[in-house]
Enzyme design. Structure first.
Site, PDB file in Angstrom:
ATOM      1  N   CYS A   1       0.827  -1.220   0.000  1.00  0.00           N
ATOM      2  CA  CYS A   1       0.000   0.000   0.000  1.00  0.00           C
ATOM      3  C   CYS A   1       0.859   1.268   0.000  1.00  0.00           C
ATOM      4  O   CYS A   1       0.335   2.366  -0.138  1.00  0.00           O
ATOM      5  CB  CYS A   1      -0.943   0.005   1.189  1.00  0.00           C
ATOM      6  SG  CYS A   1      -1.912  -1.504   1.293  1.00  0.00           S
TER       7      CYS A   1
ATOM      8  N   HIS B   1      -9.311   3.704  -1.516  1.00  0.00           N
ATOM      9  CA  HIS B   1      -7.944   3.195  -1.364  1.00  0.00           C
ATOM     10  C   HIS B   1      -7.550   2.312  -2.547  1.00  0.00           C
ATOM     11  O   HIS B   1      -7.402   1.107  -2.414  1.00  0.00           O
ATOM     12  CB  HIS B   1      -7.845   2.434  -0.036  1.00  0.00           C
ATOM     13  CG  HIS B   1      -6.475   1.935   0.295  1.00  0.00           C
ATOM     14  ND1 HIS B   1      -5.303   2.538  -0.143  1.00  0.00           N
ATOM     15  CD2 HIS B   1      -6.069   0.868   1.045  1.00  0.00           C
ATOM     16  CE1 HIS B   1      -4.271   1.854   0.325  1.00  0.00           C
ATOM     17  NE2 HIS B   1      -4.697   0.837   1.029  1.00  0.00           N
TER      18      HIS B   1
END
Lengths: 386, 70
Positions: A85, A334
């Protein structure tokens, strides 16, 4: 080292876009950044792409030149960075280093992820590959379950309450509702946030960030050349990347992220500022507990005080330290590989007074924290108005 | 068989593809008596932090633990 500035930003909206593929999202963000910086594609001297799992999500590898050539950027170094991420935070760090070192002047960094073409169970499986596949993931873990175990231990050691987690979700949704580019533009109540569908106890659906498609881009240049391109350069005052174990069970204390603390210490030192000087921040709230721990590890509050600090409204837009005025990963969305650069774009929007309804009054010094996995990579960037 | 104390735990409702049919199930990080920590599956009664657990069997390299009888 030369001072470095962000001279242009560009983002796609975040959401679930059935008719868009990875490359078209990345190209849209890149073209917006070129336009924003008044830069032509042939002026880009090096290209970085932050992307976590394009090969798994979209069945395409060799992604950096696949995207850069579609932007009309030809012949120059074109490099993909993968750090879960934190992929595009790390890509930004490497792009910054290249400009700071004087290797190249005008460098583009794009982050992108196309996730929604797969089922939630399949997405969980692909995301799980950012953990330790021979250990924790083999036992049936998900990233939600790893952060659920972190939350449990934080509750046990510091008295953090479920209400504290829920307050983070409520606050981020309130901000995201004002962001035209957010995936889920919907305010929620504390009661709703407390009673969401269970995902991994004590986390429910409202504690988890979204599965999104999207891309974000920035263009960097030496500060001394920034005004050739823009009247509103944003300076990179401090930046650092740090690492730690991939497997959560290898960490001595799971209620803190050493990589966040290490990256933050170096970034603060480079910028010559203290945590208390930071006016607003974009924090990696992949799960609500992650925001609470991050504000502790970044030195904004003492260890264990992140929950009450959030619950009391200090991190709201009107609070003393606005956190995630964009809506954060929770509400803005996200798209994993896009998140790090998107955070920087959101800091820049505030610093240029272009954040619309969510504009905060104090916006001259901002911090972005981008986390990979359950804390194995962290990039902390401190930006300032020039 | 290995034994230890529950350091943290969770019950997973939304499982990855490979484990979807088994949900909900409990996982835990166990501090082993022999030293070190390991992520395991819990079988039988649900456990909480501080519970003593003992390994029932290793399956495909994953420890399956249960609550130790008092």
């Amino acid at each position: 080292m030369r001072p470095v500035a962000i001279i242009g930003i560009g983002k796609t909206p975040f959401g679930a876009f059935q008719d868009r593929d990875l490359r078209s999202l990345a190209v849209e963000a890149g073209e917006k950044a070129l336009h924003n910086a008044n830069v032509r594609p042939d002026q880009i001297e090096s290209f970085y792409l932050g992307n976590f799992a394009g090969p798994s999500f979209a069945g395409q590898n060799h992604l950096a030149p696949y995207v850069s050539t579609a932007l009309g950027i030809e012949g120059v170094p074109s490099t993909r960075i993968e750090a879960a991420c934190a992929s595009s935070g790390s890509a930004f760090f490497h792009g910054w280093a290249e400009v700071a070192a004087g290797i190249n002047d005008v460098v583009m960094v794009v982050g992108v992820e196309k996730m929604t073409s797969q089922s939630t169970a399949r997405v969980s499986q692909i995301l799980a590959e950012a953990g330790d596949c021979a250990g924790e993931m083999k036992a049936g873990s998900t990233f939600a379950s790893l952060f659920a175990m972190i939350a449990r231990r934080h509750m046990y050691e510091y008295g953090t309450k479920k209400e504290h987690l829920a307050a983070v979700a409520v606050k981020n949704h309130a901000n995201g509702a004002l962001n035209p580019d957010a995936h889920m533009r919907k305010a929620i109540t504390l009661e709703q946030a407390m009673k969401g569908k269970p995902i991994a106890d004590p986390l429910n659906i409202y504690d988890c960030s979204l599965i999104s498609d999207g891309a974000a881009a920035v263009i960097l240049a030496p500060l001394e050349r920034a005004y050739e391109f823009t009247q509103k350069p944003i300076r990179v005052l401090g930046i650092s990347q740090a690492s730690d174990y991939v497997a959560l069970d290898q960490k001595a204390d799971i209620t803190t992220f050493p990589a966040v603390r290490l990256a933050a210490e170096k970034a603060y030192r480079m910028a010559g500022v203290t945590p208390q000087a930071i006016e607003f921040a974009e924090i990696h709230d992949c799960f609500t507990i992650a925001e609470i721990i991050a504000i502790e590890d970044l030195g904004f509050v003492k260890k264990g005080e992140g929950g009450p600090f959030s619950f009391e409204g200090n991190t709201a837009r009107t609070g003393k330290l606005p956190v995630n005025t964009s809506g954060g990963l929770k509400s803005k969305g996200h798209p994993v590989g896009a998140t790090g650069v998107a955070q920087l774009c959101d800091l820049a929007l505030q610093m240029r007074c272009e954040a619309g309804e969510r504009q905060v009054p104090r916006h001259s010094l901002g911090l972005a924290q981008n986390l990979g996995g359950s804390g194995a990579t962290c990039v902390v960037s401190i930006l300032g108005v020039v | 068989m290995r034994s230890g104390t529950v350091y943290t735990e969770t019950v997973i409702y939304s499982a990855p593809e490979a484990f979807a049919a088994e949900a909900p199930y409990q996982t835990a990080i166990v501090s082993l008596e022999e030293g070190g920590r390991v992520t395991v599956r819990i079988v039988g009664e649900r456990v909480v932090i501080g519970d003593k657990v003992v390994e029932v069997e290793p399956r495909d390299g994953v420890g399956f633990f249960e609550k130790k009888a008092a």
